[in-house]
Design an enzyme around this catalytic site. Sequence first.
Site, PDB file in Angstrom:
ATOM      1  N   GLY A  15       0.789  -1.037  -0.143  1.00 15.10           N
ATOM      2  CA  GLY A  15      -0.040  -0.039   0.062  1.00 15.10           C
ATOM      3  C   GLY A  15       0.553   1.099  -0.246  1.00 15.10           C
ATOM      4  O   GLY A  15       0.433   2.340   0.901  1.00 15.10           O
ATOM      5  N   THR A  17       1.557   3.470  -2.418  1.00 13.85           N
ATOM      6  CA  THR A  17       1.273   4.363  -3.674  1.00 13.85           C
ATOM      7  C   THR A  17       0.803   5.847  -3.113  1.00 13.85           C
ATOM      8  O   THR A  17       0.737   6.670  -3.991  1.00 13.85           O
ATOM      9  CB  THR A  17       0.050   3.799  -4.793  1.00 13.85           C
ATOM     10  OG1 THR A  17      -0.970   3.481  -4.077  1.00 13.85           O
ATOM     11  CG2 THR A  17       0.901   2.877  -5.329  1.00 13.85           C
ATOM     12  N   ASN A  92       1.538  -2.453   5.316  1.00 12.13           N
ATOM     13  CA  ASN A  92       0.902  -1.154   5.544  1.00 12.13           C
ATOM     14  C   ASN A  92      -0.510  -1.067   4.911  1.00 12.13           C
ATOM     15  O   ASN A  92      -1.385  -0.361   5.331  1.00 12.13           O
ATOM     16  CB  ASN A  92       1.756   0.014   5.074  1.00 12.13           C
ATOM     17  CG  ASN A  92       1.046   1.358   4.963  1.00 12.13           C
ATOM     18  OD1 ASN A  92       0.852   1.940   5.739  1.00 12.13           O
ATOM     19  ND2 ASN A  92       0.860   1.726   3.742  1.00 12.13           N
ATOM     20  N   SER A 145      -3.197   0.401  14.559  1.00 13.45           N
ATOM     21  CA  SER A 145      -3.603   1.450  14.770  1.00 13.45           C
ATOM     22  C   SER A 145      -4.053   1.573  16.129  1.00 13.45           C
ATOM     23  O   SER A 145      -4.134   0.427  16.865  1.00 13.45           O
ATOM     24  CB  SER A 145      -4.836   1.558  14.001  1.00 13.45           C
ATOM     25  OG  SER A 145      -5.859   2.618  14.204  1.00 13.45           O
ATOM     26  N   TYR A 159     -12.929  -2.441  11.438  1.00 17.00           N
ATOM     27  CA  TYR A 159     -11.557  -1.757  11.402  1.00 17.00           C
ATOM     28  C   TYR A 159     -10.748  -2.035  12.718  1.00 17.00           C
ATOM     29  O   TYR A 159      -9.617  -2.621  12.738  1.00 17.00           O
ATOM     30  CB  TYR A 159     -11.484  -0.332  10.804  1.00 17.00           C
ATOM     31  CG  TYR A 159     -10.265   0.157  10.817  1.00 17.00           C
ATOM     32  CD1 TYR A 159      -9.375   0.277   9.708  1.00 17.00           C
ATOM     33  CD2 TYR A 159      -9.667   1.153  11.675  1.00 17.00           C
ATOM     34  CE1 TYR A 159      -8.108   0.679   9.552  1.00 17.00           C
ATOM     35  CE2 TYR A 159      -8.397   1.694  11.599  1.00 17.00           C
ATOM     36  CZ  TYR A 159      -7.745   1.569  10.496  1.00 17.00           C
ATOM     37  OH  TYR A 159      -6.415   2.040  10.264  1.00 17.00           O
ATOM     38  N   THR A 161     -11.499  -4.139  15.006  1.00 11.20           N
ATOM     39  CA  THR A 161     -11.158  -5.308  15.212  1.00 11.20           C
ATOM     40  C   THR A 161     -10.101  -5.820  14.431  1.00 11.20           C
ATOM     41  O   THR A 161      -9.254  -6.893  15.096  1.00 11.20           O
ATOM     42  CB  THR A 161     -12.505  -6.145  15.225  1.00 11.20           C
ATOM     43  OG1 THR A 161     -13.730  -5.611  15.870  1.00 11.20           O
ATOM     44  CG2 THR A 161     -12.298  -7.662  15.237  1.00 11.20           C
ATOM     45  N   THR A 162      -9.830  -5.674  13.315  1.00  9.36           N
ATOM     46  CA  THR A 162      -8.810  -6.051  12.536  1.00  9.36           C
ATOM     47  C   THR A 162      -7.446  -5.694  12.915  1.00  9.36           C
ATOM     48  O   THR A 162      -6.683  -6.498  12.870  1.00  9.36           O
ATOM     49  CB  THR A 162      -9.162  -5.838  11.109  1.00  9.36           C
ATOM     50  OG1 THR A 162      -9.025  -4.385  10.761  1.00  9.36           O
ATOM     51  CG2 THR A 162     -10.383  -6.332  10.456  1.00  9.36           C
ATOM     52  N   LYS A 163      -7.348  -4.358  13.321  1.00  7.61           N
ATOM     53  CA  LYS A 163      -6.139  -3.860  13.854  1.00  7.61           C
ATOM     54  C   LYS A 163      -5.823  -4.394  15.277  1.00  7.61           C
ATOM     55  O   LYS A 163      -4.591  -4.694  15.445  1.00  7.61           O
ATOM     56  CB  LYS A 163      -6.322  -2.195  13.971  1.00  7.61           C
ATOM     57  CG  LYS A 163      -6.273  -1.433  12.695  1.00  7.61           C
ATOM     58  CD  LYS A 163      -5.234  -1.990  11.718  1.00  7.61           C
ATOM     59  CE  LYS A 163      -5.182  -1.220  10.410  1.00  7.61           C
ATOM     60  NZ  LYS A 163      -4.075  -1.502   9.387  1.00  7.61           N
TER      61      LYS A 163
END
Length: 251
Positions: A15, A17, A92, A145, A159, A161-163
């Site tokens: 990620g 770019t 990232n 995060s 979000y 939860t995933t972090k």
Amino acid sequence: MTSVDLTGRVAIVTGSTAGLGARFAHVLADAGATVVVTGRRTERIEEVVDAISRRGGSAHGVRLDVADPASVESCLTEVTERLGAPRILINNAGIPDAQRAHKMPLELVDAVLDTNIRGPWLMATGVARRLIVAETPGRIVNISSMAAYHYAGNGAALYATTKAALSRMTEALAVEWARNLINVNAIAPGVFESEMTDGMLERVGDIAPGFPRKRLGVPEQLDSTLLYLVSDASEAVTGTVIKIDDGQLPR
């Protein structure tokens, strides 16, 4: 910026770019690494590679969609064949959910899980597999995060939860690969200026006045921590999540 010499080391930044990822790519290249710029937007990959090259750095572009296992394997195979086993991986790439949990369509649930959890897992295990075969030490840095530790109910439950899962994955893989001299650490930023943050601020308005220091973080405030975690100076540091939020959030 801390003086770190990464000459001869190949670094993949997912990620990269735009936003923080692009910043990370520049910082690693400035330190001497050969940086692999990745993302789904081919034209943006070329822009970042060109910008690094103009500054005298070494960069290669490879299209990568971390949500696609075939794309992950293709990227890692291409990098290894062209440049050798990557010594550094910055996980990232990530996407927000920006919806209430009970209103999220399954397609968005899958996209967030595939990008924020499965993608980093596949990238980390793919890089580690190659390093173990080559009997080479490595550094993996996951970008978590502060949402992993503090959630205010503002429409980003998945979000967050995933972090949290990414932070725990950091700890678990660090234990798994300690014998192989592969260090796995993470950075957990607070609210920093980035492309993703811009979208959030458009929805909720300016939140900086609510922080103790009345400001958002700026990407360069992450530079020294990133360089420390990929350098020889952090040889004994693994399984650690470093929180960088300018005192924005409670502990």
